[in-house]
Design a protein around this motif. Structure first.
Motif, mmCIF file in Angstrom:
data_model
loop_
_atom_site.group_PDB
_atom_site.id
_atom_site.type_symbol
_atom_site.label_atom_id
_atom_site.label_comp_id
_atom_site.label_asym_id
_atom_site.label_seq_id
_atom_site.Cartn_x
_atom_site.Cartn_y
_atom_site.Cartn_z
ATOM 1 N N THR A 1 0.887 -1.232 0.099
ATOM 2 C CA THR A 1 -0.086 -0.012 0.098
ATOM 3 C C THR A 1 0.762 1.247 -0.121
ATOM 4 O O THR A 1 2.080 1.350 0.382
ATOM 5 N N GLY B 1 -5.861 -2.555 2.290
ATOM 6 C CA GLY B 1 -5.215 -1.189 2.283
ATOM 7 C C GLY B 1 -5.674 -0.647 3.296
ATOM 8 O O GLY B 1 -6.071 -1.381 4.396
ATOM 9 N N VAL C 1 -3.532 2.893 -0.028
ATOM 10 C CA VAL C 1 -4.266 2.149 -1.227
ATOM 11 C C VAL C 1 -3.257 1.176 -1.859
ATOM 12 O O VAL C 1 -1.967 1.522 -1.809
ATOM 13 N N THR C 2 -3.795 0.395 -2.747
ATOM 14 C CA THR C 2 -2.785 -0.609 -3.438
ATOM 15 C C THR C 2 -3.072 -0.025 -4.994
ATOM 16 O O THR C 2 -3.887 0.534 -5.317
#
Lengths: 111, 572
Positions: free
Chosen positions: B283, B382, B406-407
């Motif tokens: 992430t 995430g 976030v990815t």
């Protein structure tokens, strides 16, 4: 009559023995073919791996650039020409503009 | 002559015989009835040796059937120590053929075992030479060896399998139950002297192979993405990089490239860090690319219109005793310009106008804080905290892409949602599974997850994101002849030593789609810690442009300025 029975009996034995021998012979033949099939499949797999490695985009790009001196097209150098039904797009342009395209790509325009 | 003594001797003799027969009978019953099962098992152990082999793992190929992973039968060499007259002689003979030290082979051959592997999955030529030697107690069987003929191409997605054919990483692991072949058990018989009798055709017997996977990935698109990513990582001296190319309409992944690459044919010397699929296991704080969510939410909720005027506070705004900066001083600007110029202050104001609950709802709707459920192992959720855990600055921070993890896959999926008219599709990478006879077992069809925003909002967002490329920070993402919608992101990384945002470590990214009016590709480019200029618009947007141009050419997508020629002559 007696003779006929003996002959028929011998024939029957002969057919029986012939059938057994033929089954064994065909058995060996089937075994040989099975082995051959497995070996051919193995060879096919090895060739498939070789083919996949040789057609790798990375290798093709390397050969194209290093051996044949090709370069990727620059921005705007690729012109797509589609048949009418193939890709939905804007309506056909007036003839003058088509002539302009012919000028850009004379080979295609002569078709 | 009297009958007495003679009868007595006969009775004694009869008694002796009875005793003898009773003993024999008792022993027979013991052996044949009472100990029958145990003795039979012991005899089997002495006369038989069971060896198991796996059928070939299934083939993995791209969307056009180009083979990316397959098994080839190669020889494996084993020894039966009990059948060897001289282990040292056998070891000396085998050593030059197998390229293994004689002492090591001898040690294996002297073990008190019925069966030992000497060398597994050797080259076919070595197997042929061993068969010519025809050594007693040494045998060759064929085993499947996994080959990845394209080398590092798509390695982070495909993963790899172990020596015994078990999937260890990537698709090899995720789809192991389909890919692994049937287990075949072969019984080797031994004769009275303990020598192994190799059944005829042992080497030719084959177990049923595993199922074949067809991927949504196109190997040419994958190659383009990997080539450009490698060049960008090398040029910017970044630590790593990621590119994901997706079809917005279906959610099918066309390419997933991670740098640095690795060759799955040679993984023994590598660490997990090298083969980790960073696109879904790592992430990052997205920075300004998160503004697409804030903007879409603000438009959908009628909090803003593209023409709403927002004051840029001349580049500085104090929130919760901390100051938010813009990289350029801005006065009044439209909301479209907020996105074009990637104004942190403008995005924070939009976020504050939305409020915590609404912003959180849209973040969730766009898929943050939860897995995309792509069919690959190792995906993480995430980081998205619930509003009750937000601080006084969180609303502003999250609006400009901080305080949220976030990815890359989540981010490109969110962008693909806008490209797809506001409908989020489930990302997927395996499109078909077929059995060993080519019969279709499973076909994966595009799957709608939910509608996130209305088509009108998606259209407005497209126009605003086109402005980012034509007049804003993403100018270097422009592709000649195509309308591109995109957003740049430059996120400061958290320095692990100080726990504060670093002033030297950044993540530069660009996420977008093209052609904007009818998107064929959604793509994200991420470079982790590029050296020198680190702006997403400077390091990631040009990569988007190069990959996009080549892929669109490859897919035959018409340029906006291309004169379409109907081959009328052909028709006539």
């Amino acid at each position: 009559m007696k003779m006929l029975t003996i002959v028929a009996g011998v024939m029957l034995i002969f057919v029986f023995v012939w059938e057994r021998v033929d089954v064994v012979r065909l058995g060996y033949h089937v075994e040989r073919l099975k082995t051959q099939k497995v070996l051919l499949e193995r060879e096919r797999d090895q060739l498939q791996v070789k083919f996949s490695a040789l057609t790798s985009p990375e290798r093709i790009a390397k050969v194209a650039t290093e051996r044949f001196g090709l370069v990727p097209p620059l921005q705007g150098q690729v012109l797509m020409v589609h048949e009418r039904e193939e890709v939905p797009g804007p309506p056909l342009l007036p003839v003058e503009q088509v002539r302009l395209a012919k000028h850009v790509s004379p080979g295609r325009a002569s078709e | 002559m009297t009958a007495g003594p003679s009868r007595g001797r006969r009775y004694v003799l009869l008694l002796l015989l009875l005793c003898g027969f009773s003993i024999i009978l008792f022993r027979l019953v013991t052996l044949q009835v009472l100990q029958a099962a145990e003795l039979t098992a012991r005899a089997d152990r002495q006369h038989q040796k069971t060896v198991s082999f796996e059928g070939a793992r299934g083939v993995v190929s791209d969307r056009h059937g180009k083979v990316l992973a397959m098994n080839v039968e190669v020889p494996s060499v084993f020894g039966v120590p009990a059948s060897l007259e001289s282990p040292s002689t056998a070891a000396r003979t085998l050593s030059p053929v197998l390229n293994i030290r004689s002492a090591e082979l001898e040690r294996k051959l002297r073990q008190d075992k019925n069966f030992v592997w000497l060398a597994r999955k050797v080259e076919p030529e070595q197997g042929r030479r061993l068969e010519q030697l025809s050594l007693d107690g040494i045998g060759v069987v064929m085993e499947g060896r996994r080959f990845y003929p394209k080398g590092p191409l798509l390695a982070h997605v495909i993963g790899f399998s172990g020596m015994d054919g078990q999937g260890l990483e990537g698709l090899e692991r995720r789809y192991d139950s389909h890919l692994h072949g049937e287990k075949r058990v072969t019984v080797l018989q031994r004769d009275a002297l303990g020598r192994t009798v190799f059944p005829k055709g042992l080497a030719e017997q084959a177990a049923t192979p595993g199922h074949a996977l067809t991927l949504t990935v196109d190997e040419v698109v994958q190659y383009i993405a990997e080539k450009e990513l490698e060049e960008a990582v090398a040029h910017s001296r970044a630590k790593s990089g990621t590119i994901i190319v997706m079809e917005p309409r279906s959610g099918a992944v066309l390419a997933l490239a991670v740098s640095p690459r690795f060759d799955p044919n040679v993984v023994a010397a590598l660490t997990p860090d090298r083969w980790r699929n960073r696109a879904l296991t790592d992430t990052y704080e997205p920075g300004s690319t998160m503004k697409i969510v804030v903007a879409a939410a603000a438009l959908e909720e009628n909090v803003m219109t593209p023409d709403s005027m927002v004051f840029g506070e001349n580049g500085r705004m104090v929130i919760a005793n901390t100051t938010i900066h813009d990289h350029e001083k801005q006065g009044w600007m439209t909301f479209s310009e907020v996105i074009q110029k990637s104004s942190n202050i403008g995005a924070a104001k939009a976020g504050m106008a939305l409020g915590e609950q609404r912003l959180y709802r849209y973040l969730q709707a766009f898929g943050f804080g939860q897995r995309t459920e792509i069919d690959l192992p190792g995906e993480v959720n995430g980081l998205l905290k619930a509003p009750k855990d937000w601080g006084r600055r969180s609303l502003a921070s999250i609006s400009m892409g901080q305080e949220v993890g976030v990815t890359p896959l989540q981010m490109v999926s969110a962008m693909a949602t806008l490209a797809n008219g506001g409908v989020m599709m489930k990302p997927y990478i395996v499109s078909e599974i077929r059995d060993e006879k080519g019969r279709l077992l499973k076909e994966v069809l595009p799957q709608v997850r939910r509608r996130v925003v209305s088509p009108d909002t998606a259209r407005l967002m497209t126009t605003m994101l086109e402005g980012v490329v034509t007049n804003g920070t993403g100018a270097k993402g422009a592709i000649s002849g195509f309308r591109v919608a995109g957003k740049t992101g430059t996120a400061q990384k958290i320095d692990p030593r100080t726990g504060a945002y670093s002033s030297t470590q950044f993540i530069g990214s660009f996420v977008g789609y093209v052609p904007a009016e009818s998107p064929r590709l959604a793509m994200i480019v991420i470079l982790d810690e590029p050296q020198g200029e680190a702006w997403g618009g400077a390091v990631a947007a040009p990569v988007f442009q190069r990959v996009g141009e080549q892929v669109l050419n490859y897919l035959g997508v018409s340029r906006e300025d291309t004169v379409k020629i109907a081959l009328a002559m052909k028709d006539s």
